[in-house]
Write a protein that holds these residues in place. Structure first.
Motif, mmCIF file in Angstrom:
data_model
loop_
_atom_site.group_PDB
_atom_site.id
_atom_site.type_symbol
_atom_site.label_atom_id
_atom_site.label_comp_id
_atom_site.label_asym_id
_atom_site.label_seq_id
_atom_site.Cartn_x
_atom_site.Cartn_y
_atom_site.Cartn_z
ATOM 1 N N ARG A 83 44.225 1.300 -11.182
ATOM 2 C CA ARG A 83 45.460 1.663 -10.844
ATOM 3 C C ARG A 83 45.870 0.853 -9.831
ATOM 4 O O ARG A 83 46.535 0.338 -8.700
ATOM 5 N N LEU A 86 46.444 -2.625 -10.190
ATOM 6 C CA LEU A 86 48.042 -2.624 -10.146
ATOM 7 C C LEU A 86 49.147 -2.631 -9.117
ATOM 8 O O LEU A 86 50.461 -3.612 -8.606
ATOM 9 N N ALA A 87 48.247 -1.834 -8.560
ATOM 10 C CA ALA A 87 49.040 -1.410 -6.715
ATOM 11 C C ALA A 87 48.985 -3.119 -5.795
ATOM 12 O O ALA A 87 49.640 -3.284 -5.516
ATOM 13 N N ALA A 90 50.925 -5.691 -7.368
ATOM 14 C CA ALA A 90 52.753 -5.669 -7.262
ATOM 15 C C ALA A 90 52.718 -6.363 -5.435
ATOM 16 O O ALA A 90 54.173 -6.754 -5.018
ATOM 17 N N LEU A 127 51.318 2.685 -17.922
ATOM 18 C CA LEU A 127 51.482 2.386 -17.050
ATOM 19 C C LEU A 127 52.442 0.658 -15.600
ATOM 20 O O LEU A 127 52.614 0.809 -14.433
ATOM 21 N N ALA A 128 51.694 -0.505 -16.504
ATOM 22 C CA ALA A 128 51.899 -1.252 -16.164
ATOM 23 C C ALA A 128 53.060 -1.118 -15.939
ATOM 24 O O ALA A 128 54.324 -2.215 -15.020
ATOM 25 N N THR A 130 55.688 1.014 -15.955
ATOM 26 C CA THR A 130 56.668 1.693 -15.469
ATOM 27 C C THR A 130 56.581 0.934 -13.723
ATOM 28 O O THR A 130 57.474 1.461 -13.244
ATOM 29 N N THR A 131 55.593 0.374 -13.323
ATOM 30 C CA THR A 131 54.996 -0.005 -11.897
ATOM 31 C C THR A 131 56.329 -1.731 -11.923
ATOM 32 O O THR A 131 56.192 -1.842 -10.366
ATOM 33 N N THR A 139 56.328 -6.799 -18.405
ATOM 34 C CA THR A 139 54.582 -6.965 -18.435
ATOM 35 C C THR A 139 54.651 -7.973 -19.380
ATOM 36 O O THR A 139 55.304 -7.355 -20.783
#
Length: 259
Positions: A83, A86-87, A90, A127-128, A130-131, A139
């Protein structure tokens, strides 16, 4: 076709920040980087702007994968670290505006845990998506051959198609690596021809040595024709290890105007 230079494998005669100019001078209008996180996104963006280049793709951080570890995206004990990765990705997306982000599935070195790893990977891959989708980025995820990376949990086009069907998200695509799938014995031209609309990014190297086209067994006339005929309209990343200097390895580029 539109070719992008992978700056993690090409032009390594130069420091990373000098590779952008080398790629531009060699005829590329776009680049990709495996992991850009050693530089700030602003520093990379400056090189892109200065050289009139577009950054097409980079990967979510993969922890210890390139050092022989299991990576990040499928390891149950590393959910929080994924997680955080991912941040971080982003943040780079917001500056660099790539077309796609690749999530590397990683390895499982304990075969008794493979089902758990696959489950975690699919959760993290969702999750990736949707991020990144709200940021305007698709993705992708890729299969890698198990000769170079023993225990890699996704290692065939068939597996990728199954995961695509299960997750069923419009912003999720395959990253199809011609070298890796040729190494696994797939008919890469046929797979691309049939599934071009499900592929978000393509990379290539010759096989088995992972050098430039013409150093191995792949018929790139056939493969590049299949890409064109498949309807795939994205970029094609040159992700090979030059057998001499990068500049001397680029003869293939001059012969690709027919595709």
């Amino acid at each position: 076709m539109q070719f992008a230079a992978n700056l993690s494998l090409l032009f390594t005669e130069l420091p990373l920040l000098e590779r952008f100019k080398a790629a531009k001078n060699s005829g590329f209008s776009a680049v990709e980087i495996q992991f850009p996180y050693e530089e700030t996104p602003e520093t990379i963006q400056a090189e892109l702007v200065n050289n009139g280049l577009k950054l097409i793709l980079f990967n979510v951080a993969a922890d210890d994968l390139l050092q022989g570890g299991e990576g990040l995206a499928a390891v149950p004990e590393k959910a929080q670290a994924f997680r955080q990765a991912l941040a971080q990705t982003a943040e780079y997306i917001n500056v660099l505006k790539p077309e796609a982000i690749n999530v590397l599935p990683g390895c499982c070195h304990d075969v008794s845990r493979i089902d758990a790893y696959l489950t975690v990977f699919k959760i993290n891959l969702s999750l990736a998506v949707t991020t990144f989708a709200p940021l305007g980025v698709k993705t992708v995820f890729e299969a890698i051959n198990t000769f170079d990376m023993p225990g890699f949990i996704i290692h065939s086009g068939k597996q990728m198609l199954e995961i695509m069907a299960e997750l069923d998200h419009p912003d999720l695509f395959m990253q199809y690596d011609i070298y890796h799938m040729q190494r696994m014995g797939e008919n890469v031209a046929r797979f691309i021809h049939l599934n071009g609309h499900k592929i978000g990014h393509i990379q290539f190297a010759d096989c088995p040595g992972r050098g430039q086209p013409g150093t191995g067994e792949i018929d790139f006339n056939e493969v590049f024709s299949a890409i064109t005929e498949s309807g795939y309209s994205g970029w094609v990343g040159a992700e090979y290890r030059p057998t001499s200097s990068t500049f001397d390895s680029l003869d293939w580029l001059a012969h690709c105007n027919n595709f």
